[in-house]
Design a protein around this motif. Structure first.
Motif, PDB file in Angstrom:
ATOM      1  N   PRO A  43       0.810  -1.218   0.000  1.00 24.51           N
ATOM      2  CA  PRO A  43       0.000   0.000   0.000  1.00 24.51           C
ATOM      3  C   PRO A  43       0.844   1.269   0.000  1.00 24.51           C
ATOM      4  CG  PRO A  43       0.027  -0.995   2.178  1.00 24.51           C
ATOM      5  CD  PRO A  43       0.659  -1.986   1.252  1.00 24.51           C
ATOM      6  N   HIS A  44       2.102   1.141   0.391  1.00 29.58           N
ATOM      7  CA  HIS A  44       3.001   2.294   0.386  1.00 29.58           C
ATOM      8  C   HIS A  44       3.514   2.604  -1.013  1.00 29.58           C
ATOM      9  CE1 HIS A  44       5.178  -1.426   0.829  1.00 29.58           C
ATOM     10  NE2 HIS A  44       6.306  -0.859   0.446  1.00 29.58           N
ATOM     11  N   VAL A  45       3.284   1.689  -1.958  1.00 33.24           N
ATOM     12  CA  VAL A  45       3.677   1.907  -3.357  1.00 33.24           C
ATOM     13  C   VAL A  45       2.444   2.152  -4.227  1.00 33.24           C
ATOM     14  CG1 VAL A  45       4.798   0.914  -5.388  1.00 33.24           C
ATOM     15  CG2 VAL A  45       5.745   0.483  -3.105  1.00 33.24           C
ATOM     16  N   PHE A  46       1.413   1.325  -4.034  1.00 34.67           N
ATOM     17  CA  PHE A  46       0.228   1.409  -4.886  1.00 34.67           C
ATOM     18  C   PHE A  46      -0.956   2.082  -4.192  1.00 34.67           C
ATOM     19  CE2 PHE A  46       2.661  -2.358  -6.211  1.00 34.67           C
ATOM     20  CZ  PHE A  46       2.891  -2.036  -7.540  1.00 34.67           C
ATOM     21  N   GLY A  47      -0.788   2.413  -2.923  1.00 34.46           N
ATOM     22  CA  GLY A  47      -1.870   3.060  -2.177  1.00 34.46           C
ATOM     23  C   GLY A  47      -1.422   4.358  -1.551  1.00 34.46           C
ATOM     24  N   ASP A  48      -2.058   4.700  -0.419  1.00 39.23           N
ATOM     25  CA  ASP A  48      -1.784   5.994   0.201  1.00 39.23           C
ATOM     26  C   ASP A  48      -1.065   5.890   1.539  1.00 39.23           C
ATOM     27  OD1 ASP A  48      -3.790   4.885   1.672  1.00 39.23           O
ATOM     28  OD2 ASP A  48      -5.257   6.480   1.331  1.00 39.23           O
ATOM     29  N   ALA A  65       2.324   5.281   3.972  1.00 35.51           N
ATOM     30  CA  ALA A  65       3.732   5.667   3.887  1.00 35.51           C
ATOM     31  C   ALA A  65       4.590   4.652   4.620  1.00 35.51           C
ATOM     32  CB  ALA A  65       3.940   7.051   4.484  1.00 35.51           C
ATOM     33  N   ALA A  66       5.742   4.353   4.050  1.00 32.58           N
ATOM     34  CA  ALA A  66       6.715   3.450   4.668  1.00 32.58           C
ATOM     35  C   ALA A  66       8.093   4.062   4.511  1.00 32.58           C
ATOM     36  CB  ALA A  66       6.664   2.075   4.028  1.00 32.58           C
ATOM     37  N   GLU A  67       8.723   4.335   5.629  1.00 28.52           N
ATOM     38  CA  GLU A  67      10.044   4.953   5.592  1.00 28.52           C
ATOM     39  C   GLU A  67      11.162   3.925   5.667  1.00 28.52           C
ATOM     40  OE1 GLU A  67      10.437   8.077   4.988  1.00 28.52           O
ATOM     41  OE2 GLU A  67       8.301   8.561   5.077  1.00 28.52           O
ATOM     42  N   THR A  68      10.878   2.795   6.296  1.00 30.84           N
ATOM     43  CA  THR A  68      11.918   1.786   6.512  1.00 30.84           C
ATOM     44  C   THR A  68      11.413   0.407   6.109  1.00 30.84           C
ATOM     45  OG1 THR A  68      11.234   1.219   8.770  1.00 30.84           O
ATOM     46  CG2 THR A  68      12.725   3.114   8.503  1.00 30.84           C
ATOM     47  N   ALA A  69      12.361  -0.522   6.018  1.00 31.26           N
ATOM     48  CA  ALA A  69      11.996  -1.913   5.709  1.00 31.26           C
ATOM     49  C   ALA A  69      11.147  -2.502   6.826  1.00 31.26           C
ATOM     50  CB  ALA A  69      13.255  -2.748   5.497  1.00 31.26           C
ATOM     51  N   ASP A  70      11.383  -2.078   8.076  1.00 31.59           N
ATOM     52  CA  ASP A  70      10.576  -2.569   9.198  1.00 31.59           C
ATOM     53  C   ASP A  70       9.125  -2.143   9.050  1.00 31.59           C
ATOM     54  OD1 ASP A  70      12.694  -3.842  10.406  1.00 31.59           O
ATOM     55  OD2 ASP A  70      13.187  -2.174  11.738  1.00 31.59           O
TER      56      ASP A  70
END
Length: 227
Positions: free
Chosen positions: A111-116, A118-123
């Motif tokens: 969802p952080h790529v195709f949605g809304d 956010a993901a800052e880290t791999a964790d």
């Protein structure tokens, strides 16, 4: 029955992958290869395992040509199972269905790529995956659910230790024991342990699997306490 000498028929503007799918279909069709036609999901398991290990060996060796070949062998196994399913009542799916299912799964789990989101880290991403997997598979009530018990014991140990940390049973950042700084030290150490076990007539594989069964029991107990 079709003519065994008939050429492989592929659609116009077909990709090389389309061509391989057509080759598989031709081999398993009437008049094709008797061995291919006789295979089942179960009979192919041994080849899937073998081809997977050969791919791992090529990756670890860093051999580009071998990797290319072994990736093809693994891909062929996937196509084989999909073609069997396409002609098995009750299964009725093909490689296009497999691809569509995987596409939907990957889009949904990012969802952080195709949605809304956010993901800052791999964790953060791992957190998304855990959350989404719970939604996708509500029948799974334990962090151990879905872990194949047939995994090699060392790989299974690594997986279970991660699950033990997730439920608060272990803190791997604080674990003591033998200190190693790299795989060049770890490999000989593991070999020495196995050699010592063999010298004393002990089965290292069985010993580790026995300990892993105990660890899984402890994980389930920890989950019960938390619940």
């Amino acid at each position: 029955m079709s003519d065994a000498s008939a050429p492989v028929v592929v659609p116009e503007a077909a990709t090389r992958l389309d061509e391989l799918v057509a080759v598989m279909a031709r081999l398993r069709a009437p008049g094709g290869c008797p061995w291919d036609a006789d295979q089942t999901h179960e009979s192919l398991v041994q080849y899937l395992v073998e081809e997977t290990y050969e791919l791992i060996e090529a990756i670890e060796a860093g051999d580009r040509d071998e990797m290319l070949e072994e990736l093809g062998d693994v891909l062929y196994q996937v196509l084989f199972h999909a073609d069997i399913a396409a002609h098995t009542p009750g299964e009725d799916f093909d490689i296009q269905d497999v691809a569509a299912h995987m596409t939907a799964k990957m889009v949904g789990r990012h969802p952080h790529v195709f949605g809304d989101r956010a993901a800052e880290t791999a964790d953060d991403v791992v957190g998304f995956w855990d959350e989404l997997k719970k939604q996708e598979k509500p029948a799974r009530t334990s962090v151990l659910d879905g872990i194949p018990q047939g995994m090699p014991s060392l790989a299974l140990a690594d997986k279970l230790l991660g699950r033990a940390e997730k439920v608060g049973l272990l803190d791997l950042s604080q674990s003591g024991g033998v200190q190693v700084t790299g795989e060049d030290e770890l490999g000989p150490l593991l070999l020495a342990i196995v050699a010592s076990a063999k010298a004393q007539g002990l089965d290292a594989e069985r010993a580790l699997r026995s300990t892993l069964r105990e660890l899984q029991g402890e994980i389930r107990e920890q989950e019960a306490r938390s619940a």
